[in-house]
Design an enzyme around this catalytic site. Structure first.
Site, PDB file in Angstrom:
ATOM      1  N   SER A 100     -32.015 102.485 140.043  1.00  0.00           N
ATOM      2  CA  SER A 100     -31.427 101.340 140.486  1.00  0.00           C
ATOM      3  C   SER A 100     -31.918 101.865 142.325  1.00  0.00           C
ATOM      4  CB  SER A 100     -29.886 102.164 140.693  1.00  0.00           C
ATOM      5  OG  SER A 100     -28.989 101.323 140.416  1.00  0.00           O
ATOM      6  N   ASP A 121     -26.885  97.705 129.604  1.00  0.00           N
ATOM      7  CA  ASP A 121     -26.795  98.294 131.353  1.00  0.00           C
ATOM      8  C   ASP A 121     -25.929  97.032 131.762  1.00  0.00           C
ATOM      9  OD1 ASP A 121     -26.902  98.324 134.222  1.00  0.00           O
ATOM     10  OD2 ASP A 121     -29.283  99.778 133.635  1.00  0.00           O
ATOM     11  N   HIS A 171     -26.902 102.288 132.067  1.00  0.00           N
ATOM     12  CA  HIS A 171     -27.888 102.369 133.655  1.00  0.00           C
ATOM     13  C   HIS A 171     -27.324 103.744 133.732  1.00  0.00           C
ATOM     14  CE1 HIS A 171     -28.456 100.807 137.281  1.00  0.00           C
ATOM     15  NE2 HIS A 171     -27.456 101.625 137.841  1.00  0.00           N
TER      16      HIS A 171
END
Length: 416
Positions: free
Chosen positions: A185, A359, A390
């Site tokens: 991320s 996600d 996620h």
């Protein structure tokens, strides 16, 4: 359906309450660890990175990286005891996401935490921390509790300073020419920023493995995340003008309250698990009750108000660009009224992208945009589980099956 709607409204209300209490910097008088143990907190939730590694038979080294602008970042090297002398080279850097720390890679336990799995495979693993979390809350000049200048950063500065400083430190310490980098991320997004802004640094990396990589976030589906970030972006100037700089730090009301509620076995899954999934998306059973109880001892780990505002800005544009200060200040800082876009053509390192279809923080549409704009994409892999989201990257019990084999394969491809 009515129950789900009511539950969503309740979680939204709680989330805004937590944001408010962070902004006004209400802090609970923290229990000491002995008191928490007597209340039934799982021991792993009270341990730091070194203590967690040691508990499960790993050796951990603690190192301090000092950035060019004076931030002091604690990073960790973790080694499986029976791998000494037979390590797979080159070194590997593993970087966390927004509001996390290095502990996130251990919270799922030795059977699922990615740091444990990589150490088991005998990689020379270095686990990083980025400025603003509780392992990177020091500076050579500024006091984070007294000096607002400490918090004058977003992912722009993290990519410009923290990531290159970490890479240089690991290469110098190990006497290696190159390393392999795994970014989750924000850990990937800041790597892209580094490549755009710091010529030559991509040449120090063999491969970037981007796990749910966050660059632009135009299509973020998470209602809670989107509203929170955009709200903070709209209030950022006012908040900072009256002295509110830090948000979601360890020890603040949100983290202490989550830690207290989620350590209760009866509440961890129905309340904390549901809240986490409403923040991201539903994947029943993926994150174990044990992991939920542990992770909220380390999460959220803290960041700056400006960094959260930067994410809010990224949801309001289809560009991957620097912080928008407004036309007048942009002209002074950037020489133009609009913030410059990052040059993705400079991300010349081979990139492997792994993402989940479910996600809701880094949407597959933004992954598609990223793939189209990176010049050297080696592979794009959608995780086979259609519900993979996620938070699964760091906390799922299925990481060893769904994520690790491909990560391992590409690391070996670029290892000696």
């Amino acid at each position: 359906m009515a129950f789900k709607a009511n539950l969503t409204l309740n979680v939204l209300f709680i989330s805004f309450a937590l944001i408010l209490t962070n902004v006004i910097r209400l802090r609970l008088l923290p229990f000491n660890d002995d008191a928490k143990r007597s209340l039934g907190y799982p021991s792993d939730s009270l341990l730091n990175f070194t203590e967690l590694a040691t508990e499960y038979g790993y050796r951990s080294e603690e190192h301090t990286v000092v950035t060019e602008d004076g931030y002091m970042l604690t990073i960790f090297r973790i080694v499986k005891q029976n791998c000494q002398g037979v390590m797979n080279g080159p070194p590997v850097v593993l970087m966390h996401g927004l509001l996390q720390s290095s502990d996130a890679w251990l919270d799922a336990g030795p059977d699922a935490g990615l740091a444990y799995l990589l150490a088991d495979a005998c990689f020379d693993l270095w686990v990083g921390n980025q400025r603003g979390n509780y392992y990177a809350r020091r500076h050579v000049r500024y006091d984070p509790d007294a000096d607002a200048d400490f918090w004058n950063f977003s992912v722009d500065e993290i990519g410009l300073y923290d990531v290159p400083a970490t890479i240089d430190y690991v290469l110098n310490h190990t006497h290696s020419e190159k390393l392999n980098f795994i970014g989750y991320s924000q850990g990937s997004g800041t790597f892209f920023i580094m490549c755009s802004e710091r010529p030559g640094y991509c040449d120090k990396v063999n491969v970037l493995i981007g796990l749910a990589p966050a660059a632009r976030q135009t299509y973020t589906k998470s209602v809670i995340y989107r509203i929170a970030c955009i709200t903070i972006a709209g209030m950022e100037g006012m908040l900072r003008a009256v002295g509110f700089e830090e948000i979601f730090s360890k020890g603040q009301l949100s983290q202490e309250l989550l830690g207290f509620i989620c350590q209760m076995k009866a509440l961890a899954e129905p309340l904390c698990g549901t809240g986490e999934q409403l923040f991201d998306s539903f994947h029943p059973g993926s994150i174990s009750n044990r992991t939920l109880r542990v992770m909220f001892g380390h999460f959220p780990a803290g960041t700056s108000v400006r960094n959260m505002a930067r994410y809010g800005q990224s949801m309001l544009t289809d560009k991957f660009q620097k912080f928008d200060f407004g036309a007048e200040k942009n002209s002074l800082i950037y020489g133009e009224e609009r913030p410059p876009q990052y040059n993705m053509n400079r991300v010349t390192v081979p990139v492997v992208i792994m993402y989940g279809l479910n996600d809701h923080l880094v949407d597959p549409k933004d992954i598609d945009w990223l793939v189209e704009n990176l010049p050297n994409v080696l592979s794009v892999k959608r995780v086979a589980d259609p519900l993979w989201n996620h938070f699964d990257v760091t906390y799922s019990r299925y990481t060893g099956k769904m994520l690790f084999p491909a990560v391992h394969r590409y690391l070996l491809k670029f290892s000696s």
